[in-house]
Design a protein around this motif. Structure first.
Motif, PDB file in Angstrom:
ATOM      1  N   PRO A 161       0.798  -1.232   0.000  1.00  0.00           N
ATOM      2  CA  PRO A 161       0.000   0.000   0.000  1.00  0.00           C
ATOM      3  C   PRO A 161       0.834   1.288   0.000  1.00  0.00           C
ATOM      4  CG  PRO A 161      -0.919  -1.571   1.563  1.00  0.00           C
ATOM      5  CD  PRO A 161       0.370  -2.169   1.060  1.00  0.00           C
ATOM      6  N   LEU A 162       2.010   1.255   0.596  1.00  0.00           N
ATOM      7  CA  LEU A 162       2.853   2.458   0.610  1.00  0.00           C
ATOM      8  C   LEU A 162       3.389   2.817  -0.777  1.00  0.00           C
ATOM      9  CD1 LEU A 162       4.937   1.944   3.874  1.00  0.00           C
ATOM     10  CD2 LEU A 162       3.097   3.595   3.479  1.00  0.00           C
ATOM     11  N   GLU A 163       3.525   1.816  -1.650  1.00  0.00           N
ATOM     12  CA  GLU A 163       4.067   2.069  -2.991  1.00  0.00           C
ATOM     13  C   GLU A 163       3.058   1.841  -4.098  1.00  0.00           C
ATOM     14  OE1 GLU A 163       5.899  -0.766  -1.348  1.00  0.00           O
ATOM     15  OE2 GLU A 163       6.997   0.677  -0.143  1.00  0.00           O
ATOM     16  N   ALA A 164       1.822   1.534  -3.767  1.00  0.00           N
ATOM     17  CA  ALA A 164       0.825   1.142  -4.774  1.00  0.00           C
ATOM     18  C   ALA A 164       0.544   2.231  -5.806  1.00  0.00           C
ATOM     19  CB  ALA A 164      -0.473   0.723  -4.098  1.00  0.00           C
ATOM     20  N   HIS A 165       0.916   3.463  -5.510  1.00  0.00           N
ATOM     21  CA  HIS A 165       0.714   4.542  -6.481  1.00  0.00           C
ATOM     22  C   HIS A 165       1.829   4.580  -7.533  1.00  0.00           C
ATOM     23  CE1 HIS A 165       3.273   6.207  -3.329  1.00  0.00           C
ATOM     24  NE2 HIS A 165       3.701   7.090  -4.195  1.00  0.00           N
ATOM     25  N   HIS A 166       2.820   3.693  -7.398  1.00  0.00           N
ATOM     26  CA  HIS A 166       3.905   3.598  -8.380  1.00  0.00           C
ATOM     27  C   HIS A 166       3.729   2.371  -9.259  1.00  0.00           C
ATOM     28  CE1 HIS A 166       6.454   6.831  -6.958  1.00  0.00           C
ATOM     29  NE2 HIS A 166       6.226   6.416  -5.716  1.00  0.00           N
ATOM     30  N   ARG A 167       4.177   2.502 -10.498  1.00  0.00           N
ATOM     31  CA  ARG A 167       4.149   1.394 -11.451  1.00  0.00           C
ATOM     32  C   ARG A 167       5.479   0.640 -11.398  1.00  0.00           C
ATOM     33  NH1 ARG A 167       4.002   3.241 -16.991  1.00  0.00           N
ATOM     34  NH2 ARG A 167       5.645   4.575 -16.223  1.00  0.00           N
ATOM     35  N   VAL A 168       5.471  -0.565 -11.917  1.00  0.00           N
ATOM     36  CA  VAL A 168       6.702  -1.344 -12.051  1.00  0.00           C
ATOM     37  C   VAL A 168       7.731  -0.532 -12.840  1.00  0.00           C
ATOM     38  CG1 VAL A 168       7.685  -3.379 -13.178  1.00  0.00           C
ATOM     39  CG2 VAL A 168       5.613  -3.590 -11.799  1.00  0.00           C
ATOM     40  N   ALA A 169       7.273   0.142 -13.879  1.00  0.00           N
ATOM     41  CA  ALA A 169       8.174   0.960 -14.697  1.00  0.00           C
ATOM     42  C   ALA A 169       8.892   2.005 -13.856  1.00  0.00           C
ATOM     43  CB  ALA A 169       7.404   1.629 -15.828  1.00  0.00           C
ATOM     44  N   THR A 205      12.311  -0.938 -19.108  1.00  0.00           N
ATOM     45  CA  THR A 205      11.225  -1.923 -19.092  1.00  0.00           C
ATOM     46  C   THR A 205      10.839  -2.372 -20.488  1.00  0.00           C
ATOM     47  OG1 THR A 205       9.522  -0.230 -19.209  1.00  0.00           O
ATOM     48  CG2 THR A 205      10.203  -0.962 -17.006  1.00  0.00           C
ATOM     49  N   GLY A 206      11.411  -1.729 -21.503  1.00  0.00           N
ATOM     50  CA  GLY A 206      11.003  -2.024 -22.869  1.00  0.00           C
ATOM     51  C   GLY A 206       9.840  -1.148 -23.295  1.00  0.00           C
TER      52      GLY A 206
END
Length: 107
Positions: free
Chosen positions: A74-82, A92-93
């Motif tokens: 939840p602390l990082e859920a606003h970030h994407r894997v990219a 990431t391609g």
């Protein structure tokens, strides 16, 4: 080496795949410092949750990262894997169309 790290083994495996989508299980295991079986299980998790896609190429696997996937905590859920991969200097391609983040959109 320290007894803890900032990133999980799942993140380390994902970053290895980002650095080289054709890496072998053995190579990833060596880089991360876990067993090949551990890498297999993590890759299966990442594939099942939609973070990676596996394509068989001859006798080897090629992996594709889905950069739009959201980080799980939840602390990082606003970030994407990219965001994670790019913050650590990898690719990431994912390609940005010429002219900005969304082609044809005003800047």
């Amino acid at each position: 080496m320290a007894s803890w790290t900032f990133l999980s083994n799942h993140a380390h495996v994902l970053l290895c795949v980002a650095a080289d989508p054709d890496r072998t299980l053995h190579d990833i295991a060596e880089h991360v410092g876990i067993t090949e079986r551990g890498v297999q299980l993590i890759l299966a998790d990442l594939i099942a949750e939609g973070y990676l896609e596996r394509e068989r190429v001859g006798r080897r696997n090629h992996y594709k990262i889905h950069p739009e996937g959201r980080l799980r905590h939840p602390l990082e859920a606003h970030h994407r894997v990219a965001d994670l991969v790019e913050a650590l200097g990898l690719d990431t391609g994912e390609r940005v169309p010429p002219g900005g983040a969304e082609a044809g959109s005003p800047t």
